[in-house]
Design an enzyme around this catalytic site. Sequence first.
Site, PDB file in Angstrom:
ATOM      1  CG  HIS A 148      10.602  11.971 -21.725  1.00  0.00           C
ATOM      2  ND1 HIS A 148      10.347  11.852 -23.076  1.00  0.00           N
ATOM      3  CD2 HIS A 148      11.741  12.701 -21.619  1.00  0.00           C
ATOM      4  CE1 HIS A 148      11.302  12.479 -23.755  1.00  0.00           C
ATOM      5  NE2 HIS A 148      12.152  13.012 -22.899  1.00  0.00           N
TER       6      HIS A 148
ATOM      7  CG  ASP B  30      10.874   6.078 -19.955  1.00  0.00           C
ATOM      8  OD1 ASP B  30      12.068   5.743 -20.124  1.00  0.00           O
ATOM      9  OD2 ASP B  30      10.452   7.230 -20.170  1.00  0.00           O
TER      10      ASP B  30
ATOM     11  CD  GLN C 168      16.700  10.502 -17.328  1.00  0.00           C
ATOM     12  OE1 GLN C 168      17.804  10.524 -16.775  1.00  0.00           O
ATOM     13  NE2 GLN C 168      16.479  11.119 -18.468  1.00  0.00           N
TER      14      GLN C 168
ATOM     15  CE  LYS D  42      18.171  10.614 -21.495  1.00  0.00           C
ATOM     16  NZ  LYS D  42      17.172  10.663 -22.527  1.00  0.00           N
TER      17      LYS D  42
ATOM     18  CB  CYS E  76      10.746  15.961 -23.393  1.00  0.00           C
ATOM     19  SG  CYS E  76      11.755  16.652 -24.691  1.00  0.00           S
TER      20      CYS E  76
END
Lengths: 408, 151
Positions: free
Chosen positions: A124, A201, A204, A227, A365
């Site tokens: 991302h 990261d 997700q 999220k 993104c």
Amino acid sequence: MSKSPYLDIKKDFPVLNREFDGKPLVYLDTAATSQKPTVVIDAMDHFYRESYGTVRRGVYRLSEKATQAYESTRHKVAKLINASSDREIIYTRGCTESLNLVAYSYGRSVLKSGDEIILSQIEHHANIVPWQIVREMTGAVIKIIPCNDRGELFLEEYRKLLSPRAKIVAVNHVSNALGTINPIKEIAKLAHEAGAVMVVDGAQSISHMTVDVQDLGADFYAFSSHKMFGPTGAGILYGRYDLLEKMPPFQGGGDMIRQVTFEKTTYQDPPHRFEAGTPSIVEVLGLGVAVDYLQSVGLDKIAGHEHALLEYGTKLLSGIPGVRLIGTAEHKGAILGFELDGVHPHDIGTLLDMDGIAIRAGHHCAQPTMQRFGVPATARASLGPYNTEADLDALAAGIQKIRGMFHH
Amino acid sequence: MSQANELYQQVILDHNRNPRNYHPMPDATYACQGYNPLCGDNITIFAKADATGQTLEDLSFQGNGCAICKASSSLMTSQLKGKPVSEARELFQEFHAMVKGDLDPETAPNHLGKLKLFQGVKEYSSRIKCATLAWHALMGALDRKETTSTE
């Protein structure tokens, strides 16, 4: 009879019970942001009405209560990801800020000209651009782990990239555009052998699977509240304490200092060193309730639910002529990126919306990921534990209708 | 599908499938690539002026975009052929006002003609730039810019 793999929690999310033009909302954009359960909404509302006050500053009871609630989230998050101590949990405004914090504070202080930052081809922008900014400041070099046509990283290529010059490896746990679940444990092990730190990261992954930062070997792990069924405006950076201890502040201001004179300022220990200014108090409280909610539903059950739905949706979409799935990794999160022959993703997005189906259309993104697959954009349906097979049936019917419009 | 019919009318779908004037123009007097950074779409507009420089003798386009963007490019290039440059600029203003919802082509005087098909776009603020990309590129071309952006 085998037990259903599915959860039944749509009822916990008020917005998912609303309609658009008489059609029930089919929400398939959880990878962009998750919806919020009643418990989170109510807790924040209640807190504002009954208990709101500043944290870590007031000597009155309102503030002390607020501080307790605020700090209790830190403990809940530490438990959620198996951090070895609450002091390793830093509150930020979101995953993007968490990654910027690592880049600006850790990256800028350790990187020297010619040092290497290794990223993957399927990141991302939030895990690309901060590193490019730090590259400009330090003279470091960025190297990229490529991926195959399914969207899986070439670990052999990664091995070749690693050298004593590699100082930071920053990779997502799950790709937001493709759904690939990256083998973080293996990537981290190799990074450590080369003497680099592992930045993950986790935007997700955090609400979709059990995350154990120690088992993974993550030195930093970043994610957002919004999220994971919590509010926007709050995020977490997990950092190994021995690394945090050596890091300079990210932002200066109130609450991150020990003593300030015009000649010299000394800083707090982590995590407070990295938390300048009045934080997102109610959002952090909401995040704590979201963590409780996640654990009451059960992350393993969520993973099972989403995996079953992903298999169902993959089969359904693959069966539609003209649909090409983008991102077909063997280990995959519940993200269905796709193209429909002859129809631009934005048209798909607008037309599905007319049937009350919310998907994402665009580059997500992740423009380098789009470039890798030779497309300007994709349509993306992303799933959460509240989605059902009926949601995917609606998606498939919507796509069929669009095919009819564009191809008859 | 009543709403869909408003935005994705047959004429628009037809111009998407079979875009008119979809070719490069080696002897163009004006050319400009329009780019929409939000979606990555890009459309290059080519235009040829007559000897006086006052009239658009020919227009064409090439590039990638959604149905709204391609149909808008196709209809724009068709409608402006043989029209004075000044009229193209005026029509851009009217078209822009219409898709933003500032001009109701059913009540206010205008020269939009077939371009009224795009009035449904005003309900979809995220799609306004799809409809106006070709127009921004044309204005860029007339202003002698090589590239322009909707942002």
